[in-house]
Design a protein around this motif. Sequence first.
Motif, mmCIF file in Angstrom:
data_model
loop_
_atom_site.group_PDB
_atom_site.id
_atom_site.type_symbol
_atom_site.label_atom_id
_atom_site.label_comp_id
_atom_site.label_asym_id
_atom_site.label_seq_id
_atom_site.Cartn_x
_atom_site.Cartn_y
_atom_site.Cartn_z
ATOM 1 N N ALA A 127 -11.100 59.538 24.220
ATOM 2 C CA ALA A 127 -9.771 59.804 24.773
ATOM 3 C C ALA A 127 -9.855 60.848 25.886
ATOM 4 N N GLY A 160 -3.367 61.481 26.585
ATOM 5 C CA GLY A 160 -2.285 62.193 27.258
ATOM 6 C C GLY A 160 -2.403 63.704 27.122
ATOM 7 N N GLY A 179 7.615 60.528 23.330
ATOM 8 C CA GLY A 179 8.684 59.945 22.528
ATOM 9 C C GLY A 179 9.064 60.793 21.327
ATOM 10 N N GLY A 245 2.326 51.098 24.689
ATOM 11 C CA GLY A 245 3.680 50.561 24.673
ATOM 12 C C GLY A 245 3.721 49.058 24.881
HETATM 13 P P1 NDP Z 1 -2.951 57.844 20.842
HETATM 14 O O1 NDP Z 1 -2.371 57.011 19.778
HETATM 15 O O2 NDP Z 1 -3.587 59.140 20.492
HETATM 16 O O3 NDP Z 1 -1.840 58.124 21.954
HETATM 17 C C1 NDP Z 1 -0.964 57.134 22.397
HETATM 18 C C2 NDP Z 1 0.385 57.790 22.667
HETATM 19 O O4 NDP Z 1 1.232 56.817 23.292
HETATM 20 C C3 NDP Z 1 1.128 58.223 21.419
HETATM 21 O O5 NDP Z 1 0.765 59.494 20.956
HETATM 22 C C4 NDP Z 1 2.559 58.187 21.912
HETATM 23 O O6 NDP Z 1 2.796 59.388 22.629
HETATM 24 C C5 NDP Z 1 2.576 57.036 22.907
HETATM 25 N N1 NDP Z 1 3.106 55.813 22.294
HETATM 26 C C6 NDP Z 1 2.781 55.286 21.072
HETATM 27 N N2 NDP Z 1 3.473 54.151 20.846
HETATM 28 C C7 NDP Z 1 4.241 53.956 21.936
HETATM 29 C C8 NDP Z 1 5.180 52.956 22.303
HETATM 30 N N3 NDP Z 1 5.469 51.926 21.502
HETATM 31 N N4 NDP Z 1 5.792 53.055 23.519
HETATM 32 C C9 NDP Z 1 5.519 54.083 24.339
HETATM 33 N N5 NDP Z 1 4.635 55.077 24.048
HETATM 34 C C10 NDP Z 1 4.009 55.000 22.863
HETATM 35 O O7 NDP Z 1 -4.007 56.926 21.621
HETATM 36 P P2 NDP Z 1 -5.148 57.371 22.677
HETATM 37 O O8 NDP Z 1 -4.684 58.574 23.414
HETATM 38 O O9 NDP Z 1 -6.459 57.333 22.000
HETATM 39 O O10 NDP Z 1 -5.099 56.123 23.682
HETATM 40 C C11 NDP Z 1 -3.965 55.953 24.538
HETATM 41 C C12 NDP Z 1 -4.043 54.585 25.217
HETATM 42 O O11 NDP Z 1 -5.150 54.575 26.110
HETATM 43 C C13 NDP Z 1 -4.288 53.433 24.226
HETATM 44 O O12 NDP Z 1 -3.570 52.294 24.638
HETATM 45 C C14 NDP Z 1 -5.779 53.185 24.340
HETATM 46 O O13 NDP Z 1 -6.119 51.862 24.017
HETATM 47 C C15 NDP Z 1 -6.001 53.498 25.806
HETATM 48 N N6 NDP Z 1 -7.377 53.892 26.099
HETATM 49 C C16 NDP Z 1 -8.035 53.193 27.062
HETATM 50 C C17 NDP Z 1 -9.299 53.519 27.427
HETATM 51 C C18 NDP Z 1 -9.939 52.770 28.534
HETATM 52 O O14 NDP Z 1 -11.172 52.804 28.651
HETATM 53 N N7 NDP Z 1 -9.174 52.117 29.377
HETATM 54 C C19 NDP Z 1 -10.051 54.568 26.713
HETATM 55 C C20 NDP Z 1 -9.245 55.318 25.754
HETATM 56 C C21 NDP Z 1 -7.954 54.947 25.456
HETATM 57 P P3 NDP Z 1 4.208 60.182 22.462
HETATM 58 O O15 NDP Z 1 4.528 60.139 20.988
HETATM 59 O O16 NDP Z 1 3.929 61.542 22.983
HETATM 60 O O17 NDP Z 1 5.185 59.401 23.290
#
Ligand code: NDP
Length: 325
Positions: A127, A160, A179, A245
């Motif tokens: 992450a 994030g 959120g 999302g």
């Molecule tokens: P986390 O679960 O730790 O963080 C994701 C955050 O997204 C949540 O904490 C929340 O933040 C927000 N979120 C969750 N559900 C929803 C929703 N339905 N709608 C809008 N916002 C939402 O995951 P990671 O930080 O590990 O990963 C984040 C994203 O990045 C994932 O999709 C992951 O697959 C992607 N990723 C991609 C990589 C790549 O190589 N491209 C590498 C690592 C991750 P809050 O509650 O603050 O809104």
Amino acid sequence: MQALLLEQQDGQTQAQLRDISPDALPEGEVTVEVDWSGINYKDALAITGKGKIIRQFPMVPGIDFAGRVLHSSDPRFHHGQSVILTGWGVGETHWGGLAEQARVKADWLVAMPEGLDSRKAMVIGTAGFTAMLCVMALEDGGITPQSGEILVTGAGGGVGSTAVALLHALGYKVCALSGRSATHPMLQQLGADTIIGREALNGDCRPLEKQRWAGAIDTVGDKVLANLLTQIHYGGVVTACGLAGGVNLPTTVMPFILRNVRLQGIDSVSVPVARRVEVWRRLIKNLPATYYQLATREVALADAAEAARQLLANNVTGRTLVKIR
Ligand code: NDP
């Protein structure tokens, strides 16, 4: 050795802590005693079976780990050396880090850089590594702290929260989109200048809105990404790394053809080795000491499956570390 093993029964993924023989480990030049792993979003999708991450069972999940070399047939690595692994399909197509040992290709490993240890490396994990790739992509697109405010979405999660900490440390003004109000104290301590609720960017939008952000790091996709694209300054840069999302992108070409906006995709899995070394160097240099305490919680290997369910239920703030030994 103990491992979290994923198996399939009647089309459902089952995650069980199992005792398995190290002889069962896949081929590779280097066997590592894993000290720390983590739960990333992709791990959570794999462990719960909610995403089609794993296609061959049984599989040990865990897309990243840090530990010490037990055996190496490759001269680049020696017994006792500390190493980090992120990406390369480990924990997806090759047994991963949620186990006491992992056997991998030498090409996939990064020697532990000075200034990090196994625990700190996994506080960052895939992450944090991805957050740094996003920040570097903004820099590559010419975005500086003088360009204006940067928006970080999914700010309470692993990518994030690390992006907020990095941008603040580099002198950017940061707006965190989250959120959940429960994430606000952490986000403020990591350096968010302002925090806005998810609903602010989750509705329908016009093709172009008032220009608000010099750049954005998006971990969410779908309507949130579509909305923020309409609010990016002329010549701004948006990095898209996530789908928390949703996988859709209901947008128009207007931000691109009228405001010269750049949308940069980010992949952390297949980053070339030289870039990886540079990313880790920047993380060590730019992350403040407080980051390692603020954005982290620890679970045991036996609790990794429950931690994965909690992460997908959006009940987790920051990074989840898995203590293996
Ligand atoms: P986390 O679960 O730790 O963080 C994701 C955050 O997204 C949540 O904490 C929340 O933040 C927000 N979120 C969750 N559900 C929803 C929703 N339905 N709608 C809008 N916002 C939402 O995951 P990671 O930080 O590990 O990963 C984040 C994203 O990045 C994932 O999709 C992951 O697959 C992607 N990723 C991609 C990589 C790549 O190589 N491209 C590498 C690592 C991750 P809050 O509650 O603050 O809104």
